[in-house]
Design an enzyme around this catalytic site. Structure first.
Site, mmCIF file in Angstrom:
data_model
loop_
_atom_site.group_PDB
_atom_site.id
_atom_site.type_symbol
_atom_site.label_atom_id
_atom_site.label_comp_id
_atom_site.label_asym_id
_atom_site.label_seq_id
_atom_site.Cartn_x
_atom_site.Cartn_y
_atom_site.Cartn_z
ATOM 1 N N ASN A 130 -13.147 -1.494 17.549
ATOM 2 C CA ASN A 130 -12.614 -1.250 18.894
ATOM 3 C C ASN A 130 -13.453 -0.367 19.809
ATOM 4 O OD1 ASN A 130 -9.937 -2.643 18.683
ATOM 5 N ND2 ASN A 130 -9.754 -1.262 16.937
ATOM 6 N N LYS A 170 3.489 0.787 2.956
ATOM 7 C CA LYS A 170 3.078 -0.218 3.936
ATOM 8 C C LYS A 170 3.191 -1.582 3.260
ATOM 9 C CE LYS A 170 -0.962 -1.067 6.920
ATOM 10 N NZ LYS A 170 -2.387 -0.722 7.067
ATOM 11 N N GLU A 218 -7.546 -6.088 4.611
ATOM 12 C CA GLU A 218 -7.420 -5.740 3.194
ATOM 13 C C GLU A 218 -6.194 -6.400 2.572
ATOM 14 O OE1 GLU A 218 -9.030 -1.289 2.783
ATOM 15 O OE2 GLU A 218 -8.048 -1.672 4.688
ATOM 16 N N VAL A 234 -12.571 2.161 14.450
ATOM 17 C CA VAL A 234 -13.652 2.488 15.385
ATOM 18 C C VAL A 234 -14.646 1.332 15.468
ATOM 19 C CG1 VAL A 234 -15.570 4.073 15.834
ATOM 20 C CG2 VAL A 234 -13.385 4.960 14.983
ATOM 21 N N ASP A 267 -9.699 -0.138 -4.784
ATOM 22 C CA ASP A 267 -10.679 0.182 -3.733
ATOM 23 C C ASP A 267 -12.090 0.325 -4.286
ATOM 24 O OD1 ASP A 267 -8.827 0.254 -1.730
ATOM 25 O OD2 ASP A 267 -9.335 2.263 -1.041
ATOM 26 N N LEU A 316 -15.891 1.796 9.852
ATOM 27 C CA LEU A 316 -15.809 3.031 10.631
ATOM 28 C C LEU A 316 -14.389 3.226 11.144
ATOM 29 C CD1 LEU A 316 -19.098 2.618 12.753
ATOM 30 C CD2 LEU A 316 -18.831 3.670 10.487
ATOM 31 N N GLY A 317 -13.661 4.121 10.494
ATOM 32 C CA GLY A 317 -12.320 4.485 10.934
ATOM 33 C C GLY A 317 -12.215 5.989 10.850
ATOM 34 N N ASN A 337 0.873 -1.176 0.000
ATOM 35 C CA ASN A 337 0.000 0.000 0.000
ATOM 36 C C ASN A 337 0.910 1.227 0.000
ATOM 37 O OD1 ASN A 337 -1.854 2.002 0.416
ATOM 38 N ND2 ASN A 337 -2.795 1.109 2.228
ATOM 39 N N ARG A 348 -2.275 -2.143 -3.694
ATOM 40 C CA ARG A 348 -3.547 -1.448 -3.491
ATOM 41 C C ARG A 348 -3.546 -0.207 -4.382
ATOM 42 N NH1 ARG A 348 -5.180 2.911 0.810
ATOM 43 N NH2 ARG A 348 -7.422 2.931 0.536
#
EC number: 2.7.2.1
Length: 397
Positions: free
Chosen positions: A333, A15, A382, A330, A146, A207-208, A8, A89
């Site tokens: 966690n 990454k 991913e 989110v 994506d 949700l991030g 990525n 990606r």
């Protein structure tokens, strides 16, 4: 068995994750940050221990060379010949790519051409692809988009109510993002439910700091909250989500800002950061709300209410849902956010169990057994989806 790298590439970062396939064993992972600066940071995990090095990494090609050198130096691979495939990606595939694809010169040119649609991301993705091509020119490389998962959306979902020629001439339409994540969690949900994906209607809540909701019917995306860009949809960490488009010229008039400056505010200074004035991080905002901070409470109420709009409309679109999935930072966690999103949804058959909801970063059903709609927390992956597509398309064995 084959070793596959999932990549990525950002504008100043890279990454990576190395898999043994098809067992999907993670052999190592890491991150190169601050590429182009003198104090670049290279982090790699070796035998469960993080190794960190601060050094000068002038460009992505140097980062790739350093990564491959570290793999052999640490004995993670005996030689680079063991690397059977590379998965990249790529943020935007436009209408051109409805699936991942083996990278050729033509494909690379198409990705570069699509940079108009994702000027912040696609050019960086291309740089990452070219950097690997220089070092490993004969290793099959696959682009994983994506946007590809959302190419199954019908016209009624992806068209904007604008002159039709804008779509025909300029490709102006909803594309949607986070597709690789939505695909992974919906496929995993079908496995956990023990039912064929083709028979399920699922709501996927990614949700991030960036956030999107997807309606997935029979394994196909039929609608999603992000739009032409990842700025649309629900309220996010620093992004506004949907606003009245007439606000843009109004803000320009009132502030004297240019279009570019206003769009930058909508992307980087809005959302939860804009509403609170101090943070885009929901953990900080929840802590402030507990201290009685009014703006923190309002920001959280806005965040949840925007998600409710999509849950309601997508449930209507699919004439009911079998499960709601929570994923990303989110979603995986924050028990508090999940609880607020789920509260009051009993009318649609959602009964969540507060005790079961007390999970962080692991797979779990958080509904009562009698709940007609199941609620599942699924950590997204991913990178493994990228590795699977390399295995599928790269003719690797």
């Amino acid at each position: 068995m084959s070793k596959i790298i999932a990549i990525n590439a950002g504008s100043s970062s890279l990454k990576f994750q190395l898999f043994e396939m098809p067992s999907e064993t993670v052999l190592t992972k890491g991150l190169v940050e601050r590429i182009g600066l003198e104090d670049s940071i290279f982090t790699i995990t070796v035998d469960g221990e993080k190794q960190k090095e601060i050094t000068n990494i002038p460009d992505h090609a140097v980062a790739v060379n350093m990564l491959l050198k570290k793999l052999t130096e640490n004995g993670i691979v005996k030689s680079l010949d063991e690397i059977g495939g590379i998965g990249h990606r790529v943020v935007h595939g436009g209408e051109k790519f409805a699936d991942s694809v083996l990278i050729t010169d033509e494909v690379l040119a198409d990705i570069e051409e699509l940079s108009d649609l994702a000027p912040l991301h696609n050019p960086a993705n291309v740089v990452g692809i070219k950097a690997f091509q220089e070092v490993l020119p004969n290793v099959p490389a696959v682009a994983v988009f994506d946007t590809a998962f959302h190419q199954t959306m019908p016209e009624s979902a992806f068209l904007y109510s604008l002159p039709y020629e804008y779509y025909e001439k300029f490709g102006i339409r909803k594309y949607g993002f986070h597709g690789t994540s939505h695909k992974y969690v919906t496929e995993r949900a079908a496995e956990l439910l023990g039912r064929p994906l083709e028979s399920l209607s699922l709501l996927s809540c990614h949700l991030g700091n960036g956030a999107s909701i997807a309606a997935v019917e029979g394994g196909k995306s039929i609608d999603t909250s992000m739009g032409f860009t990842p700025l649309a949809g629900v309220t996010m960490g620093t992004r506004s989500g949907n606003i009245d488009p007439a606000l843009i010229p109004y803000i320009m008039e009132k502030t004297g800002q240019t279009v570019e400056e206003v769009v930058s505010v909508l992307n980087k200074k809005s959302g939860m950061l804009g509403l609170t004035g101090y943070s885009s991080d929901l953990r900080d905002i929840i802590a402030k709300e507990e201290e009685g901070d009014h703006r923190a409470k309002v920001a959280l109420d806005v965040f949840v209410s925007r998600i409710h709009k999509y849950i309601g409309s997508y449930t209507a679109r699919m004439k009911g849902v079998d499960a709601i999935i929570f994923t990303a930072g989110v979603g995986e966690n924050s028990a508090i956010i999940r609880e607020r999103v789920l509260e009051g949804l009993e009318y649609m058959g959602v009964y969540f169990d507060a005790k079961r909801n007390n999970v962080f970063g692991e797979e779990a059903f958080i509904n009562f057994p009698h709940s007609p709609v199941k609620i599942i927390v699924i950590p997204t992956d991913e990178e493994v989806m990228i590795a699977r597509d390399v295995l599928r398309l790269g003719n690797i064995g």
